[in-house]
Write a protein that holds these residues in place. Structure first.
Motif, short mmCIF file in Angstrom:
data_model
loop_
_atom_site.label_atom_id
_atom_site.label_comp_id
_atom_site.label_asym_id
_atom_site.label_seq_id
_atom_site.Cartn_x
_atom_site.Cartn_y
_atom_site.Cartn_z
N PRO A 9 1.14 -1.22 -0.28
CA PRO A 9 -0.10 -0.15 0.08
C PRO A 9 0.71 1.59 0.49
O PRO A 9 1.94 1.43 0.53
CB PRO A 9 -0.49 0.04 1.36
N ALA A 10 0.32 2.26 -0.89
CA ALA A 10 0.57 3.17 -0.80
C ALA A 10 0.45 4.64 -0.61
O ALA A 10 -0.64 4.74 -0.48
CB ALA A 10 1.06 4.16 -2.10
N SER A 12 -0.55 8.09 0.36
CA SER A 12 -1.33 9.30 -0.03
C SER A 12 -0.13 9.69 -0.79
O SER A 12 0.00 11.44 -0.77
CB SER A 12 -0.88 10.33 1.43
N SER A 122 -18.48 8.92 4.38
CA SER A 122 -17.23 8.58 4.41
C SER A 122 -15.80 9.56 3.40
O SER A 122 -14.67 9.68 2.88
CB SER A 122 -17.07 7.44 5.18
N ALA A 123 -16.76 8.61 2.50
CA ALA A 123 -15.86 8.56 0.68
C ALA A 123 -16.11 10.52 0.63
O ALA A 123 -14.85 10.77 0.08
CB ALA A 123 -16.81 8.84 -0.15
N LEU B 72 -10.80 8.09 0.50
CA LEU B 72 -10.96 6.30 0.63
C LEU B 72 -9.60 5.40 0.75
O LEU B 72 -9.31 4.60 0.89
CB LEU B 72 -12.29 6.16 -0.58
N ARG B 73 -8.81 6.73 0.14
CA ARG B 73 -7.34 5.36 0.02
C ARG B 73 -6.78 6.12 0.54
O ARG B 73 -5.37 4.97 1.31
CB ARG B 73 -6.57 6.41 -1.63
N GLU B 74 -7.29 5.99 1.92
CA GLU B 74 -5.80 6.33 2.98
C GLU B 74 -7.05 5.33 4.24
O GLU B 74 -6.05 4.04 4.75
CB GLU B 74 -6.06 8.05 3.65
N ASP B 145 -8.34 0.71 -1.49
CA ASP B 145 -6.64 -0.25 -1.14
C ASP B 145 -6.25 0.60 0.31
O ASP B 145 -5.17 0.53 -0.43
CB ASP B 145 -5.95 -0.90 -3.04
N GLN B 147 -4.74 2.42 3.54
CA GLN B 147 -3.42 2.01 4.16
C GLN B 147 -3.50 1.26 5.59
O GLN B 147 -2.98 0.46 6.46
CB GLN B 147 -2.32 3.59 4.59
#
Lengths: 287, 326
Positions: A9-10, A12, A122-123, B72-74, B145, B147
């Protein structure tokens, strides 16, 4: 488990897309079109407008035919003044606004009643893009439904008005203006509905409040004697809207309405107050 | 990484979370354990920016949740109860959420396969069982996905196969270097899954330690004491940080004092003690011990006959522990 992710996972990274307004609008559009009930109600609204226009054409035709032989009916017809066929395409607007208003309430209140709000916000933690996207969607849908319903209604009414030797030219400036203004009014109701749904977060409560504001208050104000209520009644949303849709039409003698531009401003004021209130509440309250 | 600093949430008169400070580290599964109403869900909602803290701050990967460009990516979260419109299908729900972040449909398919929802993805959520709803919530959490993964009571309503699946999933996520924060009110679940435990009761952190340490009962010595004068001994030992439970069969359980201190105090007061046994806690016991006085909705047994010292609750009904905390 190997399907989970191809790489570590990357954190930010700057290139990953976030919830821009267009993306939120797209997400809200997906939500709108994936609810079968919404689609059905919108189609019902269009069908209702078409059917009511045909009925109205029949009623108007019978009325003018009666006026030819009955002096009492003739007097009533004369009192109405103006072009009697003008309101035929938008005859069902008071029902359309109920359907559209309720749908607009649900657009936001159902987020809270189903718990979907937790996923939605949340999104999009800024929250206001969601309100703006929903506002744009309900306003455009309201206008398109009213306009297309009225045009369909006008077409359905054609053979009937011809039967009674009446004229209803859908392309004429007066008829187009009347349909457009009614479309704007229903769009305003949709915006008010969305505002109430956001403020109250309760479907039944917000729909009842909307109906009370649009239909019950004018009746109450009419029942209470006194000059104050007679004057105040003009400023209620429905009455302000009635004034607005009279744009470019000679006022009926003894009209109890404001000037059309005043009506439009008052209506815009209601919309602005509810939408700004909704935005403030959405930003401030916990989901 | 999740960092909470003096995080508090007060609803009118009621304090849900009373200023908690903790860090959830990446690369391990952190359990968030506490009885119902202890403030777990409220804390998680504040992490996700859904509830505004009354006081304090909480950050995800160094930033408050709402400040992230692509939240959502965090961090992905499964929060209590269902967060889905029942009229949409699982696919439509995930598709709409994915659209907010420009996440491709292929990823929606991936999380659907991963959570085993393939067969029902096109059906309306209305007909989903609790377990399928949980799987859909987990699918939504993994969509970006992220973290950091936050799961509130993920095994609720899952069948045994599903429970094992969640266990493997969170362990795998942590092994990839992700931060996994998992709440439960079931200590047995935590014993199997978590590497690190944060225990919360009545809105306060009661313990924040590796699960091994909590099992070992470090820092909270516990002894079984038998004496002919329990009331006197309780009065003697009761003070800040010491809890004493009068057991049904007449012995006392003293927590927070070394056996030597108990013996010395009893000797000094001339109280006869005929058993003094150090106790090793199971996680279940450790948890009960930690949260007993922090249970908000405690079931109070009917009071039995008198005979208790002032300030000490009367001996309770069958198989019930009562205790005094000063």
């Amino acid at each position: 488990m190997s399907t989970l992710t191809s790489s570590a996972p990357a954190s930010s990274a700057n290139h990953v897309p976030g919830p821009s307004f267009l993306r939120v609008l797209n997400a809200e559009a997906i939500k709108t079109r994936t609810l079968l009930s919404t689609t059905i109600l919108l189609l019902c609204a269009v069908a209702l407008m078409a059917g009511f226009a045909a009925l109205q054409a029949w009623g108007t035709g019978e009325f003018t035919r009666a006026a030819a032989t009955d002096p009492e009916a003739a007097a009533a017809l004369a009192q109405q003044g103006g072009d009697i066929a003008l309101t035929i395409p938008t005859a069902a607007v008071s029902f359309t606004q109920l359907i559209i208003g309720a749908l607009a309430v649900l657009a936001m209140s159902s987020e809270f009643t189903t718990g979907m709000a937790r996923a939605t916000f949340s999104a999009v933690p800024q929250r206001l893009p969601v309100l703006a996207a929903k506002l744009l969607l309900v306003v455009v849908l309201a206008f398109v439904v009213t306009y297309s319903g009225a045009m369909l209604g006008g077409l359905a009414a054609q053979p009937i008005v011809q039967e009674y030797d009446l004229a209803l030219d859908l392309a004429s400036q007066d008829v187009q203006r009347s349909i457009l203004l009614n479309g704007v009014y229903v769009a305003a109701v949709a915006a008010m509905g969305l505002g109430l749904g956001t403020l109250l977060r309760n479907s039944a409560g917000a729909i009842v409040t909307l109906v009370a504001g649009l239909f019950v208050l004018p009746i109450i104000f009419q029942l209470i004697p006194g000059e104050f209520f007679e004057e105040a009644r003009k400023y209620l949303p429905t009455n302000a809207a009635s004034a607005m849709v009279q744009w470019g039409v000679d006022p009926v003698a003894g009209s109890q309405l404001l000037e059309p531009w005043q009506g439009a401003l008052i209506l815009a004021g209601y919309v602005a107050a509810l939408v700004v209130g909704a935005a403030a509440s959405l930003k401030a309250r916990d989901v | 990484m999740i960092q909470a600093t003096d995080l508090a949430k007060v609803y009118g008169e009621k304090t849900a979370v009373a200023g908690v400070t903790f860090t959830v580290e990446p690369g391990r599964v952190t359990g968030f354990l506490g009885p119902n109403g202890a403030g777990k869900s409220t804390t998680m909602r504040m992490i996700m920016g859904l509830d505004a803290p009354t006081r304090g701050t909480v950050t995800v990967n160094g930033e408050p949740y709402a400040r992230h460009r692509a939240p959502l990516r965090e961090i992905g979260a499964l929060l209590e109860a269902r967060a889905v419109h029942p009229g949409r299908s699982a696919f439509q729900h995930l598709h709409a959420l994915a659209a907010t972040h420009g996440i491709p449909s292929s990823r929606v398919g991936e999380v659907i396969d991963m959570t085993g929802l393939g067969a029902v993805a096109r059906k309306k959520v209305k007909g989903f069982s609790l377990g399928m709803g949980q799987r859909l919530g987990i699918a939504a959490a993994l969509l970006g996905d992220p973290q950091v993964v936050v799961l509130d009571e993920p095994v609720n309503g899952l069948d045994p196969e599903g429970v094992v699946w969640v266990r493997n999933l969170v362990t795998y996520l942590a092994s990839e270097g992700r931060t996994v924060f998992l709440s439960s009110h079931l200590m047995s679940e935590m014993a199997q899954t978590a590497d690190h435990l944060i225990v919360i009761g009545r809105g306060r952190i009661i313990a924040d330690a590796p699960i091994r340490d909590i099992l070992d009962g470090q820092g909270r010595a516990r002894s079984r004491v038998r004496t002919d004068s329990p009331a006197e001994l309780i009065a003697l030992l009761a003070r800040e940080g010491v809890s004493i439970a009068a057991q049904e069969d007449g012995h006392l359980e003293v927590t927070g004092l070394e056996p030597r201190e108990i013996a010395r105090a009893a000797l000094g007061a001339g109280i006869l003690v005929y058993e003094l046994t150090p106790l090793q806690a199971s996680l279940e016991e450790a948890y009960l011990q930690l949260t007993r006085d922090d249970v908000e909705y405690e079931s109070h047994p009917a009071q039995a006959g008198g005979g208790a010292a002032p300030g000490v609750p009367a001996t309770a009904g069958p198989a019930t522990l009562r205790e005094v905390i000063r």
